[in-house]
Design a protein around this motif. Structure first.
Motif, PDB file in Angstrom:
ATOM      1  N   GLY A 121      14.347  -5.793   1.681  1.00 28.61           N
ATOM      2  CA  GLY A 121      13.385  -5.653   2.773  1.00 28.61           C
ATOM      3  C   GLY A 121      13.995  -5.637   4.155  1.00 28.61           C
ATOM      4  N   ARG A 154       5.283  -2.580   1.639  1.00 32.09           N
ATOM      5  CA  ARG A 154       5.194  -1.263   1.000  1.00 32.09           C
ATOM      6  C   ARG A 154       5.197  -1.350  -0.523  1.00 32.09           C
ATOM      7  NH1 ARG A 154       8.828   3.994   2.470  1.00 32.09           N
ATOM      8  NH2 ARG A 154       8.619   5.016   0.463  1.00 32.09           N
ATOM      9  N   ASP A 155       6.039  -2.200  -1.026  1.00 30.43           N
ATOM     10  CA  ASP A 155       6.150  -2.359  -2.464  1.00 30.43           C
ATOM     11  C   ASP A 155       4.804  -2.766  -3.063  1.00 30.43           C
ATOM     12  OD1 ASP A 155       8.043  -2.124  -4.504  1.00 30.43           O
ATOM     13  OD2 ASP A 155       8.054  -4.317  -4.751  1.00 30.43           O
ATOM     14  N   TYR A 200      14.310   2.415   0.650  1.00 30.03           N
ATOM     15  CA  TYR A 200      13.226   3.206   1.227  1.00 30.03           C
ATOM     16  C   TYR A 200      13.765   3.950   2.441  1.00 30.03           C
ATOM     17  CZ  TYR A 200       9.649   0.459  -1.262  1.00 30.03           C
ATOM     18  OH  TYR A 200       8.861  -0.131  -2.207  1.00 30.03           O
ATOM     19  N   GLY A 206       7.784   1.337   9.340  1.00 26.92           N
ATOM     20  CA  GLY A 206       6.751   1.463   8.319  1.00 26.92           C
ATOM     21  C   GLY A 206       5.778   2.543   8.694  1.00 26.92           C
ATOM     22  N   ARG A 263      12.619   6.001   6.063  1.00 30.93           N
ATOM     23  CA  ARG A 263      11.530   6.135   7.040  1.00 30.93           C
ATOM     24  C   ARG A 263      12.000   7.054   8.163  1.00 30.93           C
ATOM     25  NH1 ARG A 263       6.732   6.185   6.310  1.00 30.93           N
ATOM     26  NH2 ARG A 263       7.052   4.352   4.996  1.00 30.93           N
ATOM     27  N   ASP A 275       2.294   0.177  -2.726  1.00 28.03           N
ATOM     28  CA  ASP A 275       2.531   1.270  -3.671  1.00 28.03           C
ATOM     29  C   ASP A 275       2.079   0.906  -5.087  1.00 28.03           C
ATOM     30  OD1 ASP A 275       3.584   2.631  -1.564  1.00 28.03           O
ATOM     31  OD2 ASP A 275       5.662   2.629  -2.260  1.00 28.03           O
ATOM     32  N   PHE A 317      10.089  -5.834   4.893  1.00 24.08           N
ATOM     33  CA  PHE A 317       9.283  -7.005   4.553  1.00 24.08           C
ATOM     34  C   PHE A 317      10.039  -8.307   4.763  1.00 24.08           C
ATOM     35  CE2 PHE A 317      10.915  -5.413   0.503  1.00 24.08           C
ATOM     36  CZ  PHE A 317      11.478  -6.541  -0.059  1.00 24.08           C
ATOM     37  N   ASP A 322       7.852  -1.186   5.642  1.00 24.86           N
ATOM     38  CA  ASP A 322       9.055  -1.071   4.807  1.00 24.86           C
ATOM     39  C   ASP A 322       9.829  -2.388   4.922  1.00 24.86           C
ATOM     40  OD1 ASP A 322       8.199   1.537   4.610  1.00 24.86           O
ATOM     41  OD2 ASP A 322       9.958   2.422   5.554  1.00 24.86           O
TER      42      ASP A 322
END
Lengths: 157, 157, 157
Positions: free
Chosen positions: B114, C44-45, B81, C122, B83, C48, C147, C145
């Motif tokens: 993560g 986020r996962d 990801y 995030g 950001r 989404d 986690f 983002d």
């Protein structure tokens, strides 16, 4: 000046401040301060407890100028790029021609090998004043969360 | 358009740019560019010295589209990801329908486990143009401080 | 309220949110929420994919208050400073008295030895509402983002 004009001028001033440091344009950076301006870097812990110790203390523009000149020599042996990312700006009136600014910042440094890392996070607690047509810093206080400085404090924060 | 409207539109455009990348919505991202737009990633050192070498160079929207398609294939094997955190935006008029934008950015990447880390810091030096009712990028230049890219440049900056 | 006033109030609200956490002023922080406000931290996962699992879930202000009280006990044994840097804010109307806010954030933590590191990146996906003269959060969703939380989630994000 209207509140909207001041906010725009304050935003511009803070952006110039960061940009001048990141570009290494320290003569332009100096011009953002009044003659009687102070520039201070203080650890958050000390600031919160009202303790007087500072990491950097300049009580007028000439002292700021001297410090910059000294740093300029030192950075020859400690090459890096700075990058400021400044968060939301808050503006509060203090008097007819003075305002308080607050903003959180993160400063990243990049080595001569192109590797970037977090250098400092903290907050600006500033006072600004209208002098003629320009808004200038009359008090710049950098309250650093990061008081264990990795390497030296070779450029202003 | 008034200066305040342009600043609002520019802010919106820059925020959309970051959001589209972070969301992986590259079709929407492409729509932020004019047909003749260039997209360039250049190391700060080269940029400052006026050297022509770039890390990424697309000189029109079709080239940008091709690059995105290529990346889309590659990211299947390099999941992460992105950001973006973009700092204060500066807007300067260049002509009746063109403006310059400047902003510092930090991009963080998060792995499929993560864990997040700093990926790139640098500055956008852009030109934007009104086309009909919309403000679009006609020149996007990403000047990266971080030129030692950890892993590959798998998404646009 | 005019669109410009709402944007200013939203900017102020988001800045207060970050500042209250960073200053450890959690009573003031609580006052930024409506009585029926929800506060959620979600990976986020999961977000989404529309999966319901959350990392933190408070469905009204009393639950948020309880959580803060619990954290207050825990942080005695996990001292650190937080620092939020929040990027550009986007504001969208939802109804006559509600708006959506979106912004990317980076949170840095600093240990009691003064070392700072990236803690979380995030996005905020919020809803805000006018109550009397004040704009307040009625829904705060932190989509992280990051986690894999290094250490524990000892303060709100």
């Amino acid at each position: 000046m209207s509140s909207a004009s001041i906010e725009k001028a304050a935003d511009e001033l803070m952006a110039s401040y960061a940009e001048c440091i990141d570009d290494g344009r320290f003569d332009d950076w100096l011009e953002l301060f009044t003659e009687d301006a102070s520039y201070k870097v203080v650890a958050r812990d000390n600031h919160d407890r009202g303790l007087p110790a500072t990491m950097v203390l300049c009580t007028n523009k000439n002292m700021i100028r001297d410090r910059i000149a000294a740093l300029h020599g030192a950075t020859k042996y400690n090459f890096h790029y700075d990058r400021h990312v400044v968060g939301q700006l808050r503006v509060r009136p203090r008097s007819d021609d003075e305002w308080e600014l607050r903003a959180s910042y993160a400063v990243f440094q990049t080595s001569d090998e192109g590797r970037s890392s977090l250098f400092s996070v903290g907050r600006y607690l500033d006072r600004v004043r209208m002098e003629g047509e320009r808004l200038l810093f009359c008090e710049k206080t950098v309250v650093v969360d990061t008081f264990a400085i990795p390497g030296m404090l070779a450029t202003p924060l």
